[in-house]
Design a protein around this motif. Structure first.
Motif, PDB file in Angstrom:
ATOM      1  N   LEU A   1       0.610  -9.572  12.396  1.00 45.47           N
ATOM      2  CA  LEU A   1       0.553 -10.324  11.147  1.00 45.47           C
ATOM      3  C   LEU A   1      -0.894 -10.738  10.937  1.00 45.47           C
ATOM      4  O   LEU A   1      -1.462 -11.514  11.714  1.00 45.47           O
ATOM      5  N   LEU A   2      -1.508 -10.198   9.899  1.00 42.88           N
ATOM      6  CA  LEU A   2      -2.959 -10.324   9.734  1.00 42.88           C
ATOM      7  C   LEU A   2      -3.382 -11.594   9.024  1.00 42.88           C
ATOM      8  O   LEU A   2      -4.467 -12.118   9.292  1.00 42.88           O
ATOM      9  N   ALA A   3      -2.554 -12.094   8.089  1.00 43.85           N
ATOM     10  CA  ALA A   3      -2.974 -13.272   7.321  1.00 43.85           C
ATOM     11  C   ALA A   3      -1.811 -13.771   6.482  1.00 43.85           C
ATOM     12  O   ALA A   3      -0.834 -13.043   6.222  1.00 43.85           O
ATOM     13  N   LEU A   4      -1.928 -15.000   6.056  1.00 43.18           N
ATOM     14  CA  LEU A   4      -1.067 -15.605   5.040  1.00 43.18           C
ATOM     15  C   LEU A   4      -1.933 -15.829   3.813  1.00 43.18           C
ATOM     16  O   LEU A   4      -3.003 -16.446   3.907  1.00 43.18           O
ATOM     17  N   VAL A   5      -1.483 -15.327   2.665  1.00 43.60           N
ATOM     18  CA  VAL A   5      -2.215 -15.489   1.414  1.00 43.60           C
ATOM     19  C   VAL A   5      -1.391 -16.382   0.494  1.00 43.60           C
ATOM     20  O   VAL A   5      -0.232 -16.079   0.196  1.00 43.60           O
ATOM     21  N   LEU A   6      -1.973 -17.485   0.030  1.00 41.01           N
ATOM     22  CA  LEU A   6      -1.272 -18.469  -0.796  1.00 41.01           C
ATOM     23  C   LEU A   6      -1.665 -18.291  -2.260  1.00 41.01           C
ATOM     24  O   LEU A   6      -2.855 -18.269  -2.591  1.00 41.01           O
ATOM     25  N   SER A   7      -0.663 -18.195  -3.121  1.00 42.41           N
ATOM     26  CA  SER A   7      -0.945 -17.983  -4.541  1.00 42.41           C
ATOM     27  C   SER A   7      -1.431 -19.256  -5.229  1.00 42.41           C
ATOM     28  O   SER A   7      -2.264 -19.203  -6.127  1.00 42.41           O
ATOM     29  N   HIS A   8      -0.899 -20.423  -4.824  1.00 43.10           N
ATOM     30  CA  HIS A   8      -1.324 -21.711  -5.393  1.00 43.10           C
ATOM     31  C   HIS A   8      -0.760 -22.839  -4.545  1.00 43.10           C
ATOM     32  O   HIS A   8      -0.062 -22.583  -3.555  1.00 43.10           O
ATOM     33  N   GLY A   9      -1.057 -24.072  -4.924  1.00 44.59           N
ATOM     34  CA  GLY A   9      -0.804 -25.196  -4.038  1.00 44.59           C
ATOM     35  C   GLY A   9       0.506 -25.928  -4.193  1.00 44.59           C
ATOM     36  O   GLY A   9       0.685 -26.974  -3.561  1.00 44.59           O
ATOM     37  N   HIS A  10       1.453 -25.459  -4.995  1.00 48.43           N
ATOM     38  CA  HIS A  10       2.732 -26.148  -5.126  1.00 48.43           C
ATOM     39  C   HIS A  10       3.565 -25.982  -3.849  1.00 48.43           C
ATOM     40  O   HIS A  10       3.552 -24.922  -3.223  1.00 48.43           O
ATOM     41  N   LEU A  11       4.338 -27.022  -3.517  1.00 46.08           N
ATOM     42  CA  LEU A  11       5.072 -27.034  -2.256  1.00 46.08           C
ATOM     43  C   LEU A  11       6.065 -25.884  -2.129  1.00 46.08           C
ATOM     44  O   LEU A  11       6.328 -25.411  -1.021  1.00 46.08           O
ATOM     45  N   ASP A  12       6.635 -25.433  -3.254  1.00 47.77           N
ATOM     46  CA  ASP A  12       7.593 -24.333  -3.136  1.00 47.77           C
ATOM     47  C   ASP A  12       6.908 -23.009  -2.812  1.00 47.77           C
ATOM     48  O   ASP A  12       7.572 -21.994  -2.599  1.00 47.77           O
ATOM     49  N   HIS A  13       5.564 -23.048  -2.704  1.00 46.30           N
ATOM     50  CA  HIS A  13       4.811 -21.858  -2.284  1.00 46.30           C
ATOM     51  C   HIS A  13       3.996 -22.100  -1.011  1.00 46.30           C
ATOM     52  O   HIS A  13       3.630 -21.136  -0.340  1.00 46.30           O
ATOM     53  N   VAL A  14       3.705 -23.360  -0.690  1.00 51.88           N
ATOM     54  CA  VAL A  14       2.887 -23.656   0.501  1.00 51.88           C
ATOM     55  C   VAL A  14       3.551 -24.656   1.441  1.00 51.88           C
ATOM     56  O   VAL A  14       2.983 -24.994   2.484  1.00 51.88           O
ATOM     57  N   GLY A  15       4.757 -25.133   1.118  1.00 49.77           N
ATOM     58  CA  GLY A  15       5.350 -26.245   1.852  1.00 49.77           C
ATOM     59  C   GLY A  15       5.726 -25.965   3.291  1.00 49.77           C
ATOM     60  O   GLY A  15       5.995 -26.894   4.056  1.00 49.77           O
ATOM     61  N   LEU A  16       5.746 -24.682   3.697  1.00 51.98           N
ATOM     62  CA  LEU A  16       5.977 -24.334   5.099  1.00 51.98           C
ATOM     63  C   LEU A  16       4.757 -23.657   5.723  1.00 51.98           C
ATOM     64  O   LEU A  16       4.847 -23.093   6.826  1.00 51.98           O
ATOM     65  N   ALA A  17       3.632 -23.729   5.046  1.00 49.06           N
ATOM     66  CA  ALA A  17       2.422 -23.081   5.564  1.00 49.06           C
ATOM     67  C   ALA A  17       1.953 -23.706   6.869  1.00 49.06           C
ATOM     68  O   ALA A  17       1.203 -23.077   7.625  1.00 49.06           O
ATOM     69  N   HIS A  18       2.410 -24.921   7.161  1.00 47.71           N
ATOM     70  CA  HIS A  18       2.042 -25.554   8.426  1.00 47.71           C
ATOM     71  C   HIS A  18       2.619 -24.804   9.621  1.00 47.71           C
ATOM     72  O   HIS A  18       2.175 -25.017  10.764  1.00 47.71           O
ATOM     73  N   LEU A  19       3.595 -23.912   9.370  1.00 47.34           N
ATOM     74  CA  LEU A  19       4.149 -23.103  10.459  1.00 47.34           C
ATOM     75  C   LEU A  19       3.151 -22.059  10.945  1.00 47.34           C
ATOM     76  O   LEU A  19       3.307 -21.512  12.043  1.00 47.34           O
ATOM     77  N   ALA A  20       2.139 -21.765  10.142  1.00 45.52           N
ATOM     78  CA  ALA A  20       1.093 -20.821  10.551  1.00 45.52           C
ATOM     79  C   ALA A  20       0.245 -21.461  11.645  1.00 45.52           C
ATOM     80  O   ALA A  20      -0.257 -22.578  11.482  1.00 45.52           O
ATOM     81  N   GLY A  21       0.098 -20.771  12.744  1.00 45.31           N
ATOM     82  CA  GLY A  21      -0.670 -21.305  13.859  1.00 45.31           C
ATOM     83  C   GLY A  21      -2.162 -21.310  13.593  1.00 45.31           C
ATOM     84  O   GLY A  21      -2.647 -20.761  12.597  1.00 45.31           O
ATOM     85  N   PRO A  22      -2.925 -21.916  14.490  1.00 48.41           N
ATOM     86  CA  PRO A  22      -4.375 -22.070  14.270  1.00 48.41           C
ATOM     87  C   PRO A  22      -5.141 -20.757  14.270  1.00 48.41           C
ATOM     88  O   PRO A  22      -6.271 -20.709  13.792  1.00 48.41           O
ATOM     89  N   ASP A  23      -4.543 -19.696  14.799  1.00 47.33           N
ATOM     90  CA  ASP A  23      -5.258 -18.417  14.877  1.00 47.33           C
ATOM     91  C   ASP A  23      -5.001 -17.503  13.693  1.00 47.33           C
ATOM     92  O   ASP A  23      -5.654 -16.452  13.575  1.00 47.33           O
ATOM     93  N   LEU A  24      -4.054 -17.849  12.831  1.00 45.60           N
ATOM     94  CA  LEU A  24      -3.738 -16.970  11.702  1.00 45.60           C
ATOM     95  C   LEU A  24      -4.621 -17.339  10.508  1.00 45.60           C
ATOM     96  O   LEU A  24      -4.598 -18.487  10.050  1.00 45.60           O
ATOM     97  N   PRO A  25      -5.385 -16.402   9.964  1.00 51.69           N
ATOM     98  CA  PRO A  25      -6.163 -16.696   8.758  1.00 51.69           C
ATOM     99  C   PRO A  25      -5.235 -17.039   7.589  1.00 51.69           C
ATOM    100  O   PRO A  25      -4.191 -16.391   7.403  1.00 51.69           O
ATOM    101  N   VAL A  26      -5.594 -18.057   6.829  1.00 46.99           N
ATOM    102  CA  VAL A  26      -4.843 -18.472   5.647  1.00 46.99           C
ATOM    103  C   VAL A  26      -5.790 -18.405   4.460  1.00 46.99           C
ATOM    104  O   VAL A  26      -6.773 -19.151   4.393  1.00 46.99           O
ATOM    105  N   ALA A  27      -5.511 -17.480   3.536  1.00 48.10           N
ATOM    106  CA  ALA A  27      -6.374 -17.289   2.371  1.00 48.10           C
ATOM    107  C   ALA A  27      -5.822 -18.071   1.193  1.00 48.10           C
ATOM    108  O   ALA A  27      -4.611 -18.054   0.934  1.00 48.10           O
ATOM    109  N   LEU A  28      -6.706 -18.751   0.473  1.00 49.19           N
ATOM    110  CA  LEU A  28      -6.311 -19.551  -0.676  1.00 49.19           C
ATOM    111  C   LEU A  28      -7.510 -19.744  -1.583  1.00 49.19           C
ATOM    112  O   LEU A  28      -8.662 -19.575  -1.172  1.00 49.19           O
ATOM    113  N   GLY A  29      -7.247 -20.105  -2.847  1.00 49.68           N
ATOM    114  CA  GLY A  29      -8.331 -20.335  -3.780  1.00 49.68           C
ATOM    115  C   GLY A  29      -9.240 -21.447  -3.314  1.00 49.68           C
ATOM    116  O   GLY A  29      -8.797 -22.424  -2.695  1.00 49.68           O
ATOM    117  N   ALA A  30     -10.531 -21.325  -3.610  1.00 50.63           N
ATOM    118  CA  ALA A  30     -11.503 -22.322  -3.145  1.00 50.63           C
ATOM    119  C   ALA A  30     -11.179 -23.709  -3.690  1.00 50.63           C
ATOM    120  O   ALA A  30     -11.254 -24.715  -2.966  1.00 50.63           O
TER     121      ALA A  30
END
Length: 416
Positions: free
Chosen positions: A56-85
């Motif tokens: 699993l190379l990365a998690l890419v987030l489309s935007h910051g609403h919880l129904d799209h990022v609310g479980l992103a905390h499950l991504a460990g510290p080594d997984l890249p998480v891409a999101l808008g600046a």
């Protein structure tokens, strides 16, 4: 390319899409179901490699609403998480104020139209019009195959030109379009939503007809709405009073065209619960940037007839003590369904006790059916797959033979 929608084929919320190509995987969004608890393991999708270090190379987030990022905390510290600046800056700004802040440990910031590469996947973000600031549709190419994920989008906000640009310059040769259908099943297919400019006009009328303080309950992260509020205040000679959280969110946009605490007709009120938060966290630096424009409770009563306050239910006791509610009117500027929930019902009861009338002024963060149809026709995908909808069965009649209904957890191939 293989695709698996973990959640969203038959519900709004909890969006998560897994892609696989040549033994490598990519994840688009990792959201919380609308009624979900982030600690409830039963709502956690079964995705291998979230801790990082595998295929699993990365998690890419489309935007910051919880129904799209609310479980992103499950991504460990080594997984890249891409999101808008700007999304990243807003998450940082919100962190001191929310009970369970999320900040990616390996953040990869992206911007409109600039491709990102993760192994065999090339991801091109397309900035879209949505109630979340800095929201993107995601185009993913792998080899000669292409998938387009709409994320959440609309065509009637202050950034409607972005939607028209996407329709006008739509990517061609898309194998599969994952298309959100939030409004399907809830509205007549020909229904269109008020524009944000029309929302501004409604605020102008309400402010002109309110003898006291206008209490506007809206999300500070709905930046379009903050602009509408500011413009309506300016047109009616009112001061927009925001709290410290909203002031920090607006500052985090980094956009000089977005209202800020130092603008004319803007003041900052720090309610009691935020003063407690600052004291407990020691983040007195947050007050520094806004201290010259801060207004204290004793001045609210005098300003009230010429002010609109960005309101949260927790502020009501403060406002009561400040004796600034004479002639007040409340405006609910969020999804009306929240008012039917326990907190919404409690707010309505409190307002009624104070004799404060409640109005509803809002527009959707999601596209109407006619706009979704224009968007789908412009992309002309080989396959159109419903996502983020409670009514997938409505898609074939509205979008034609390209529609393919899928199930949560089902792997399928773009080549099929």
């Amino acid at each position: 390319m293989r695709v698996r929608i973990h959640r969203g084929t038959r519900e709004i919320g909890g969006s998560a899409v897994e892609l696989e190509r040549d033994g490598a995987r990519l994840l688009l969004d990792l959201g919380l179901p609308l009624d979900g608890d982030p600690d409830d393991a039963t709502v956690h999708p079964a995705i291998e490699g979230l801790a990082g270090g595998g295929d699993l190379l990365a998690l890419v987030l489309s935007h910051g609403h919880l129904d799209h990022v609310g479980l992103a905390h499950l991504a460990g510290p080594d997984l890249p998480v891409a999101l808008g600046a700007a999304t990243h800056r807003i998450l940082k700004a919100a962190a001191p104020f929310v009970p369970r802040p999320y900040l990616p440990q390996r953040a990869v910031e992206f911007s409109d139209g600039v491709p990102l590469t993760f192994g065999p996947f090339t991801v091109t973000p397309h900035l879209v019009d949505h109630s979340a600031y800095d929201a993107y549709a995601l185009e993913v190419a792998a080899g000669d195959e292409r998938l387009f994920y709409s994320g959440d989008l609309r065509g009637h906000g202050r950034k409607a030109a972005l939607f028209e640009r996407l329709v006008r310059c739509a990517p061609r040769g898309v194998d599969a379009l994952l298309l959100e259908g939030s409004c399907l099943g809830r509205l007549d297919p020909q229904h269109t939503f008020p524009t944000e400019s029309e929302i501004e006009a409604s605020f102008v009328d309400l402010f002109a007809d309110t003898p006291g303080l206008a209490l506007v309950s809206a999300s500070a992260q709905n930046i379009d709405r903050m602009v509408s509020l500011y413009r309506a205040c300016k047109r009616t000679g009112r001061t927009l009073v925001i709290d410290l959280y909203a002031a920090e969110i607006l500052r985090a946009t980094g956009n000089p065209n977005i209202p800020q605490s130092h603008w004319p007709n803007v003041a900052v009120h720090v309610p009691h619960y935020q003063r407690v938060q600052i004291k407990r966290s020691g983040r007195f630096d947050l007050l520094e940037a806004h201290k010259a424009h801060r207004i204290y409770p004793e001045a609210l009563a005098e300003l009230a007839p010429r002010a609109a306050l960005l309101f949260r239910p927790a502020m009501l006791r403060d406002l009561d003590r400040a004796a600034c509610l004479t002639g007040a009117r409340a405006v609910w500027s969020q999804w009306e369904g929240y008012l039917a929930q326990p907190r919404g019902q409690a707010l309505q009861a409190d307002l009624a006790t104070h004799g404060i009338p409640l109005e509803h002024v809002h527009t959707s963060g999601h596209a109407s059916v006619p706009d979704l149809q224009r968007f789908a026709a412009a992309l002309a995908p080989r396959a159109l797959v419903p996502i983020h909808t409670f009514a997938p069965e409505r898609f074939p009649a509205l979008f034609g033979p390209a529609v393919q209904l899928r199930e949560d957890g089902e792997w399928w191939s773009l080549a099929a």
